[in-house]
Design an enzyme around this catalytic site. Sequence first.
Site, PDB file in Angstrom:
ATOM      1  CE  LYS A   1      -4.465   0.969   0.271  1.00  0.00           C
ATOM      2  NZ  LYS A   1      -5.568   0.161  -0.273  1.00  0.00           N
TER       3      LYS A   1
HETATM    4  P1  NAD Z   1     -13.231   7.636  -2.795  1.00  0.00           P
HETATM    5  O1  NAD Z   1     -12.220   8.668  -2.487  1.00  0.00           O
HETATM    6  O2  NAD Z   1     -13.677   7.457  -4.202  1.00  0.00           O
HETATM    7  O3  NAD Z   1     -14.551   7.879  -1.918  1.00  0.00           O
HETATM    8  C1  NAD Z   1     -14.539   8.028  -0.529  1.00  0.00           C
HETATM    9  C2  NAD Z   1     -15.934   8.450  -0.082  1.00  0.00           C
HETATM   10  O4  NAD Z   1     -15.973   8.506   1.344  1.00  0.00           O
HETATM   11  C3  NAD Z   1     -16.361   9.831  -0.577  1.00  0.00           C
HETATM   12  O5  NAD Z   1     -17.734   9.822  -0.863  1.00  0.00           O
HETATM   13  C4  NAD Z   1     -16.086  10.731   0.635  1.00  0.00           C
HETATM   14  O6  NAD Z   1     -16.875  11.905   0.626  1.00  0.00           O
HETATM   15  C5  NAD Z   1     -16.486   9.765   1.729  1.00  0.00           C
HETATM   16  N1  NAD Z   1     -15.923  10.118   3.033  1.00  0.00           N
HETATM   17  C6  NAD Z   1     -14.694  10.555   3.335  1.00  0.00           C
HETATM   18  N2  NAD Z   1     -14.573  10.774   4.647  1.00  0.00           N
HETATM   19  C7  NAD Z   1     -15.769  10.448   5.189  1.00  0.00           C
HETATM   20  C8  NAD Z   1     -16.297  10.462   6.505  1.00  0.00           C
HETATM   21  N3  NAD Z   1     -15.552  10.857   7.526  1.00  0.00           N
HETATM   22  N4  NAD Z   1     -17.571  10.049   6.671  1.00  0.00           N
HETATM   23  C9  NAD Z   1     -18.325   9.645   5.629  1.00  0.00           C
HETATM   24  N5  NAD Z   1     -17.888   9.606   4.370  1.00  0.00           N
HETATM   25  C10 NAD Z   1     -16.630  10.014   4.159  1.00  0.00           C
HETATM   26  O7  NAD Z   1     -12.647   6.273  -2.188  1.00  0.00           O
HETATM   27  P2  NAD Z   1     -13.016   4.787  -2.607  1.00  0.00           P
HETATM   28  O8  NAD Z   1     -12.045   4.338  -3.644  1.00  0.00           O
HETATM   29  O9  NAD Z   1     -14.476   4.683  -2.844  1.00  0.00           O
HETATM   30  O10 NAD Z   1     -12.638   3.997  -1.268  1.00  0.00           O
HETATM   31  C11 NAD Z   1     -13.556   3.889  -0.172  1.00  0.00           C
HETATM   32  C12 NAD Z   1     -13.073   2.779   0.745  1.00  0.00           C
HETATM   33  O11 NAD Z   1     -13.002   1.546   0.017  1.00  0.00           O
HETATM   34  C13 NAD Z   1     -11.685   2.990   1.335  1.00  0.00           C
HETATM   35  O12 NAD Z   1     -11.656   2.452   2.633  1.00  0.00           O
HETATM   36  C14 NAD Z   1     -10.790   2.172   0.408  1.00  0.00           C
HETATM   37  O13 NAD Z   1      -9.590   1.777   1.036  1.00  0.00           O
HETATM   38  C15 NAD Z   1     -11.704   0.987   0.127  1.00  0.00           C
HETATM   39  N6  NAD Z   1     -11.391   0.246  -1.089  1.00  0.00           N
HETATM   40  C16 NAD Z   1     -11.326   0.865  -2.297  1.00  0.00           C
HETATM   41  C17 NAD Z   1     -11.082   0.104  -3.439  1.00  0.00           C
HETATM   42  C18 NAD Z   1     -11.097   0.710  -4.818  1.00  0.00           C
HETATM   43  O14 NAD Z   1     -11.043  -0.057  -5.800  1.00  0.00           O
HETATM   44  N7  NAD Z   1     -11.211   2.009  -4.968  1.00  0.00           N
HETATM   45  C19 NAD Z   1     -10.850  -1.277  -3.329  1.00  0.00           C
HETATM   46  C20 NAD Z   1     -10.934  -1.867  -2.076  1.00  0.00           C
HETATM   47  C21 NAD Z   1     -11.205  -1.100  -0.955  1.00  0.00           C
END
Ligand code: NAD
Length: 411
Positions: free
Chosen positions: A102
């Site tokens: 990561k």
């Molecule tokens: P992103 O940046 O696209 O979206 C994050 C979302 O969370 C946004 O809507 C933001 O406004 C919201 N957010 C941020 N802080 C917040 C808070 N305190 N309370 C409520 N909402 C909040 O990120 P993503 O890629 O969708 O990732 C989201 C989660 O999924 C993370 O934990 C990431 O590690 C995990 N994840 C992502 C992927 C991927 O393919 N992108 C894969 C596996 C896991």
Amino acid sequence: MNAFEAANYYISKASRIMNLGPRVERLLLSLEAEHHVSVPIERDNGELAVFSGYRFQHNSARGPTKGGLRYHPTLDADDVRALATLMTWKTAVVNVPFGGAKGGIACDPSQLSQGELERITRKFVERISAEIGPQRDIPAPDVNTNAQVMAWIMDQYARLHGFAPAVVTGKPVELHGSEGREAATGYGVICVAENFMRDIGNNLKGATVAIQGFGNVGMFAALFANERGAKVVAISDVSGGIANPVGLDIPALVAWTRSGRLLAEYEHDGVLRITNDVLLNWEADVLIPAALGGALRRDVALEVRAKVIVEAANAPTFPDADEIFEQRGITVIPDILANAGGVTVSYFEWTQNLQCLRWTEPEVNDRLRQIMSSAYATIRDVVRSRKLGWRTAAYIVALGRVAKAAMMRGV
Ligand code: NAD
């Protein structure tokens, strides 16, 4: 307990049940490498700014390391350690030939221009370029990084080492990305939720769903849940949440968010405004945390009303909250299974890049569904046969695979 200690707590718990012993456990808990770099750039106003950049590699026993890049102001070394470790177990759960890594940069992209974001990304790649590579370590998107950032990474790496698109996944489809990658994590989350509901004699169709976080993962999870006939009754982003007991208009909300607006600004008949804390205990059959880690603490766990929590975010549940869920009979499908759809299609993208061929979207989604369903069934069988929680069962499967590979390769 910080994020890294929380991640290790689950590993130690599974390791004790498996009798792996202190030698193997020690090997699995330690990271192989931690690359910490400074990332200086010239701001648009001519000032110099220096950011902290990280690329940590946890374990490569099963293949090159793989994991996302996060751009977030609070990112620190412990977060990156925890998230790198999770990637090792996640790639093992879905049995793709990778280890875990990561990285990211401690910065706030909302305060940076597009040009500054590009300069930060290119400088970061320059500083870690010897540590990544198609057969070494392959970054991907995570919070606040997207296909454009991956395109800059691919291009900067090519300038330094020659054309090698397999160095990074989650690229734009027009630039050696895979069909289906953007939607893959959300797709996998809903695939797992659907399997679980069917197994307990229910149906996702008609079930109510609450989702925290409406970014890449939360948005696609909402779209697929909606498509399968579930009622998405509450969603939130960093600005707060909205709810409607008869179901929200998800396609309209996706269009709203994609136009750059926040959910707190959304107004519509029947839509209630709620806080992020209220969202977590909203009345719904399925709760999907899809924002940042650590959302489900002990105090929150006591109030959650969902029957099942499907962890779309990485590490959303602290160990003490996990125990409360177990006592309260709330099933938690862990991150290392639930959100593995993203890394699975990243594996497809890497495979396509190495072979210089392209799969269609239906091909990608069919293979993704097969892998997610097979991983789900493997973990479910351990849950049933050994009468364990889903997280412990998933760690047992993952640790077994990684420990075997590590022992066969030798220390
Ligand atoms: P992103 O940046 O696209 O979206 C994050 C979302 O969370 C946004 O809507 C933001 O406004 C919201 N957010 C941020 N802080 C917040 C808070 N305190 N309370 C409520 N909402 C909040 O990120 P993503 O890629 O969708 O990732 C989201 C989660 O999924 C993370 O934990 C990431 O590690 C995990 N994840 C992502 C992927 C991927 O393919 N992108 C894969 C596996 C896991």
